[in-house]
Structure formats: structure tokens, C-alpha cells
Enzyme design. Structure first.
Site, PDB file in Angstrom:
ATOM      1  N   GLU A 286      35.033  48.547  26.519  1.00 37.87           N
ATOM      2  CA  GLU A 286      34.986  47.359  27.395  1.00 37.87           C
ATOM      3  C   GLU A 286      33.778  47.382  28.317  1.00 37.87           C
ATOM      4  OE1 GLU A 286      38.661  47.858  29.562  1.00 37.87           O
ATOM      5  OE2 GLU A 286      39.832  46.927  27.969  1.00 37.87           O
ATOM      6  N   PRO A 287      32.574  47.405  27.793  1.00 37.95           N
ATOM      7  CA  PRO A 287      31.411  47.445  28.686  1.00 37.95           C
ATOM      8  C   PRO A 287      31.151  46.116  29.393  1.00 37.95           C
ATOM      9  CG  PRO A 287      30.704  47.221  26.399  1.00 37.95           C
ATOM     10  CD  PRO A 287      32.199  47.357  26.365  1.00 37.95           C
ATOM     11  N   GLY A 288      30.715  46.201  30.614  1.00 39.36           N
ATOM     12  CA  GLY A 288      30.319  45.007  31.367  1.00 39.36           C
ATOM     13  C   GLY A 288      28.869  45.146  31.796  1.00 39.36           C
ATOM     14  N   ARG A 289      28.667  46.025  32.781  1.00 42.38           N
ATOM     15  CA  ARG A 289      27.340  46.185  33.375  1.00 42.38           C
ATOM     16  C   ARG A 289      26.286  46.571  32.339  1.00 42.38           C
ATOM     17  NH1 ARG A 289      27.089  48.084  38.798  1.00 42.38           N
ATOM     18  NH2 ARG A 289      29.145  48.913  38.354  1.00 42.38           N
ATOM     19  N   ARG A 325      26.012  43.625  46.617  1.00 43.70           N
ATOM     20  CA  ARG A 325      26.195  45.020  46.224  1.00 43.70           C
ATOM     21  C   ARG A 325      25.603  46.021  47.216  1.00 43.70           C
ATOM     22  NH1 ARG A 325      24.677  47.282  42.284  1.00 43.70           N
ATOM     23  NH2 ARG A 325      26.575  48.439  41.846  1.00 43.70           N
ATOM     24  N   TYR A 329      28.426  48.633  48.220  1.00 43.15           N
ATOM     25  CA  TYR A 329      28.355  49.972  47.603  1.00 43.15           C
ATOM     26  C   TYR A 329      27.110  50.747  48.029  1.00 43.15           C
ATOM     27  CZ  TYR A 329      31.009  46.901  44.484  1.00 43.15           C
ATOM     28  OH  TYR A 329      31.867  45.954  43.984  1.00 43.15           O
ATOM     29  N   CYS A 356      23.334  35.359  58.399  1.00 40.77           N
ATOM     30  CA  CYS A 356      23.384  35.637  59.833  1.00 40.77           C
ATOM     31  C   CYS A 356      24.044  36.959  60.154  1.00 40.77           C
ATOM     32  CB  CYS A 356      24.071  34.485  60.531  1.00 40.77           C
ATOM     33  SG  CYS A 356      23.150  32.972  60.277  1.00 40.77           S
ATOM     34  N   GLU A 357      23.579  38.018  59.552  1.00 42.74           N
ATOM     35  CA  GLU A 357      23.982  39.339  60.013  1.00 42.74           C
ATOM     36  C   GLU A 357      22.919  40.372  59.695  1.00 42.74           C
ATOM     37  OE1 GLU A 357      27.422  41.118  57.677  1.00 42.74           O
ATOM     38  OE2 GLU A 357      27.928  38.995  57.698  1.00 42.74           O
ATOM     39  N   TYR A 385      27.594  41.695  38.097  1.00 42.92           N
ATOM     40  CA  TYR A 385      28.204  41.850  39.428  1.00 42.92           C
ATOM     41  C   TYR A 385      27.330  41.317  40.567  1.00 42.92           C
ATOM     42  CZ  TYR A 385      31.219  44.880  36.659  1.00 42.92           C
ATOM     43  OH  TYR A 385      32.065  45.370  35.690  1.00 42.92           O
TER      44      TYR A 385
HETATM   45  N1  LLP Z   1      37.365  47.634  31.954  1.00 42.14           N
HETATM   46  C1  LLP Z   1      38.061  47.686  33.096  1.00 42.14           C
HETATM   47  C2  LLP Z   1      39.516  47.819  33.037  1.00 42.14           C
HETATM   48  C3  LLP Z   1      37.393  47.587  34.328  1.00 42.14           C
HETATM   49  O1  LLP Z   1      38.082  47.650  35.457  1.00 42.14           O
HETATM   50  C4  LLP Z   1      35.989  47.430  34.340  1.00 42.14           C
HETATM   51  C5  LLP Z   1      35.270  47.302  35.607  1.00 42.14           C
HETATM   52  C6  LLP Z   1      35.300  47.376  33.115  1.00 42.14           C
HETATM   53  C7  LLP Z   1      36.027  47.496  31.934  1.00 42.14           C
HETATM   54  C8  LLP Z   1      33.811  47.197  33.029  1.00 42.14           C
HETATM   55  O2  LLP Z   1      33.146  48.239  33.633  1.00 42.14           O
HETATM   56  P1  LLP Z   1      31.544  48.370  33.565  1.00 42.14           P
HETATM   57  O3  LLP Z   1      31.186  48.650  32.119  1.00 42.14           O
HETATM   58  O4  LLP Z   1      30.963  47.099  34.030  1.00 42.14           O
HETATM   59  O5  LLP Z   1      31.264  49.509  34.462  1.00 42.14           O
HETATM   60  N2  LLP Z   1      31.686  45.236  41.315  1.00 42.14           N
HETATM   61  C9  LLP Z   1      31.342  46.590  41.001  1.00 42.14           C
HETATM   62  C10 LLP Z   1      31.849  47.023  39.645  1.00 42.14           C
HETATM   63  C11 LLP Z   1      33.340  46.878  39.507  1.00 42.14           C
HETATM   64  C12 LLP Z   1      33.829  47.288  38.151  1.00 42.14           C
HETATM   65  C13 LLP Z   1      35.267  46.960  38.018  1.00 42.14           C
HETATM   66  N3  LLP Z   1      35.832  47.252  36.745  1.00 42.14           N
HETATM   67  C14 LLP Z   1      29.835  46.791  41.127  1.00 42.14           C
HETATM   68  O6  LLP Z   1      29.122  45.836  41.410  1.00 42.14           O
HETATM   69  O7  LLP Z   1      29.336  47.899  40.984  1.00 42.14           O
END
Ligand code: LLP
Length: 427
Positions: A286-289, A325, A329, A356-357, A385
Site C-alpha cells: 500500500e505505498p503512498g508517498r 509538514r 513533523y 499569520c504565525e 501529503y
Molecule cells: N497503509 C496504511 C494503513 C497507512 O496508514 C498508510 C499511511 C499507508 C498505507 C501509506 O503510507 P506511505 O507509503 O505513504 O508511507 N501525513 C504524514 C504521513 C501519514 C501516513 C499515514 N498512513 C506525512 O506527511 O508524513
């Protein structure tokens, strides 16, 4: 191009070049992009998105790969990824709606959420989601009542990933998933309730810069799967390893390549499963980033440049509303002065937003040629993100996004207007 620019350029998408001293993507100059679409503007590179997807598909040809929609809910990205065989991991009704609207078939959708509503469970059932991932003891009965058929059980082994505490997810005390003891009970209860419990899910954390915690997690999963077999006479036929691979935001970060990371995980899984003499499972990723993050940069227009004590602020026309971010973080970013990308650095500048901060600082110190009002500042690594977590703080409309492909920049998300902000108001 000097060494400084070449180093910074490596953080930008694959199609980025410097032509006549100006940053361009896929042959389109950033000044043209800014002129045509305004700023701030999030600029995606299709070639980079596709090469990330293909790296996953090549390294894990037998796995179901899901784009984690939270990284950037976008119909254009979802359609592009779906065309390459990817599905979607969603965690809310809204994310599910994006996946369905983009035409992702239910059998390639996995539904998450640590607090799913009845409406979300019913929508998952209606969509024919491949799996709903149980995240709490009371979800067993609620999922069965909603007509869900196939589930995974999310476990929380107590592993601390080496990343920011806010994006660790598998440590003791996490709000996500079930402890091993709770998971054993949930598996038994769910089977009792007539659910098809297909397997286990584990997401260690996000922005991982090495595979260590993920490898530990997989070894743990192998042992836990063996416990499940011993205690319940059940073993997982599906293992969902979540996402987590990080990207390079600044030059000193060195995350593993997608192919290396995925191969390491799958090899470890193979090893752990044969160690415990378990039947080799189907795998889900499940990649996102790592799919979307490196594929975009944000283009800002420089406004005020002013000295304050030892700091020189370069104020841009966005900030924490299009990228929170740094505040959330302590995230670090780099930048190039896009219209003068070939010039020598004149010093280190602090890039601040228009909010404004005082905390609205995007980059503490970045080496740039002396910035002037009207220059363009390009910040790489903003494909995941950022727009997804943007806000309308200070009633600032969110930026547009374009997708650059084949020498063309197509708007995939229009710029918000002040009228959009006023639309929900009731007087
Ligand atoms: N699967 C599940 C169940 C998750 O909770 C997440 C991310 C992913 C997959 C995807 O993860 P990735 O491959 O993107 O690392 N807002 C934060 C990141 C929060 C990630 C939450 N869950 C940031 O900007 O760093």
C-alpha cells in the site's frame, strides 16, 4: 549548472532540467507554468509517477499493489495508477468515493480506518471491497452486520519504526490495529460470525529511510501466523504489508530504491514463512508517498525579502496552508530559485509563508542566489501529503495542480477561489 544546482535538481522529478538557467519540467519552463496557471502551483511529472509504479510492479509482480489515496486524493493519479493495474487503499468514505469515481474496481480496493462509521462499512460492502481491515474488537460484529464478507485483521506488534513519532503506527500504545491478544480473539470471533478472515495487515510507519523496522515486523508476523495456526487452526492466506517507504526531501536523506525495499521485504517474508513452515501467502502493498511524493514540486512566487537580525526571510505566496509538514513533523525541504537556477548561491535564506504565525516557516535555511520579488521558488518532494493535508487557514484558497506529460501541462485540480471558501457560509 553548478554543483549546488545539480545536487538540488536530483530531488526534483525525473523530467526536470535546467535550460538557459531556468528550471523546466518535461521541456516546459517554470515561468511558463507560473504564467499559465498562477502560483502556488503543484507540478506533477507523469513519467516519474509511472516509473515509481513500474518499480513496484517489477519488484512485486505477484502482489496486489494499492495506491494509498491519503497521500494525494486525485482522480487523475488514481486513473493513471489504475491503468497500470494498481488498486487503492482508502480509509474514509471520501477516499472510497475518489477510488470509485476514478473507476477502481471494488476487488482492488482495501478499506481501512481506526474508527469506521456504519456508513463507511455499508459503503465498503456495497462497493464490493476486496477486504475491510478490522481495526478494533467491536468491528467484528459491525462488519458482519454491514454485510462485509472478507476481512483482514490489523495487528500492532509493538515495533518502533525509526521515523517521526506522529507517523509511527505499530508501537505499543498505538491507536491503530489490535494487540496480538486482541487479534487472536478477533480472528476467532470473526470466523464465528461467518466472515472470511483472509489474513493479516501490518503498517509499521511512514517515511521509513531503511527497511529495518519493516523486516522486524515481517519476522514478527511469521511467528504470529504460526501462533494463529497453533491456537486457532487458522493461518493467513493474505499478508498486507502496508506502505511506508520514504522519499528524499533533502540531499542528505538516502532512502532505499523502491525495487530494493520491496525485494528485501518479500525475501524476508519468504524466509519467515518457510521458517515456520507456513503456506506462502498472497501479498498486498500500500505505498503512498513513494508513488506520488517525488513526482511533484511546488512552485511559489517570491514576495517580501527582508532581514530580521541574522535571518533573511524570503516570503512566498503560500505556506502552511499548502504544506503543513514542517509544522507537524519538523519536515525538512530544499528549494531552487527556479528562474535563476544556474546562478551561484549568495547565502542561506529562511523561506516563510504568508500565514499569520511565526511558525509558518517552510525551510529554515536554504542556499539560494539572492532572491528578489517576483522570482519563482520551486520546492521538490511535494507530491504526497501536501495538497492532501492543506487547509484554508487565513482563508487562503488551495493551489492548483497540473500534470506534465508529452510536453503538455494539464490541470488536474483547479485552483480554489474565494467564492469556494464562502460557499458553505450561511448568513
Ligand atoms: N497503509 C496504511 C494503513 C497507512 O496508514 C498508510 C499511511 C499507508 C498505507 C501509506 O503510507 P506511505 O507509503 O505513504 O508511507 N501525513 C504524514 C504521513 C501519514 C501516513 C499515514 N498512513 C506525512 O506527511 O508524513
Amino acid at each position: 549548472m553548478d554543483g549546488l544546482t545539480a545536487g538540488a535538481l536530483s530531488l526534483f522529478p525525473d523530467g526536470a532540467t535546467v535550460e538557459d538557467g531556468e528550471l523546466a519540467l518535461g521541456g516546459i519552463r517554470t515561468s511558463e507554468l507560473a504564467q499559465a496557471h498562477g502560483t502556488p502551483l503543484v507540478v506533477y511529472c507523469q513519467q516519474t509517477l509511472l516509473s515509481a509504479v513500474r518499480a513496484y510492479r517489477t519488484a512485486a509482480p505477484g502482489s496486489l499493489c494499492l495506491y494509498s489515496v491519503k497521500a494525494f486524493p486525485s482522480l487523475a493519479l488514481l486513473r493513471l495508477f489504475a491503468g497500470e493495474g494498481l488498486g487503492a487503499d482508502v480509509s474514509t468514505l471520501g477516499e472510497l468515493a475518489y477510488a470509485l469515481r476514478a473507476g477502481v474496481p471494488g476487488e482492488r480496493i482495501v478499506v481501512h480506518g481506526n474508527n469506521k462509521s456504519d456508513e463507511e462499512l455499508a459503503a465498503a460492502a456495497e462497493a464490493g471491497a476486496r477486504f475491510v481491515v478490522l481495526d478494533a474488537p467491536d468491528e467484528v460484529d459491525r462488519a458482519a452486520a454491514a454485510g462485509i464478507e472478507r476481512v483482514l485483521v490489523r495487528v500492532t506488534p509493538g515495533i518502533e519504526a525509526d521515523t517521526h513519532p506522529a507517523i509511527r503506527t505499530a508501537h505499543h500504545g498505538s491507536k491503530f490495529g489490535l494487540t496480538p491478544e486482541q487479534a487472536l480473539v478477533a480472528i476467532a470471533d470473526a470466523r464465528e460470525a461467518g466472515l472470511d478472515v483472509a489474513g493479516l495487515h501490518l503498517h509499521i510507519g511512514s517515511q521509513l529511510l531503511d527497511s529495518e523496522a519493516a523486516r522486524t515486523g515481517i519476522e514478527w508476523l511469521g511467528a504470529f501466523a504460526a501462533d494463529c495456526r497453533a491456537e486457532l487452526g487458522w493461518e493467513p492466506r493474505v499478508i498486507d504489508l502496508g506502505g511506508g517507504l520514504g522519499i528524499r526531501y533533502v540531499e542528505d536523506e538516502r532512502p532505499p530504491a523502491i525495487g530494493d525495499f520491496v525485494r528485501t521485504l518479500l525475501e524476508r517474508l519468504e524466509h519467515a514463512w518457510s521458517l515456520h513452515e507456513l503456506e506462502h501467502p498472497e501479498t498486498i502493498l500500500e505505498p503512498g508517498r513513494s508513488l506520488a511524493g517525488h513526482a511533484a514540486f511546488t512552485l511559489y512566487r517570491v514576495g517580501v525579502v527582508k532581514a530580521a537580525g541574522t535571518t533573511t526571510y524570503v516570503a512566498i505566496d503560500g505556506g502552511m496552508s499548502d504544506n503543513p509538514r514542517p509544522q507537524l513533523y519538523g519536515a525538512r525541504y530544499s528549494a531552487l530559485l527556479a528562474n535563476r537556477a544556474g546562478e551561484e548561491a549568495a547565502g542561506a535564506y529562511t523561506v516563510c509563508g504568508k500565514h499569520c504565525e511565526s511558525g509558518d516557516v517552510l525551510i529554515d535555511a536554504v542556499a539560494l542566489p539572492e532572491p528578489r520579488r517576483g522570482d519563482l521558488l520551486a520546492v521538490p518532494g511535494t507530491g504526497a501529503y501536501t495538497l492532501a493535508m492543506g487547509s484554508n487557514y487565513n482563508a487562503v484558497p488551495r493551489p492548483a495542480a497540473v500534470l506534465v506529460a508529452g510536453g503538455d501541462a494539464r490541470v488536474i485540480r483547479r485552483r480554489e477561489t474565494v467564492d469556494d471558501l464562502l460557499a458553505p457560509e450561511i448568513t
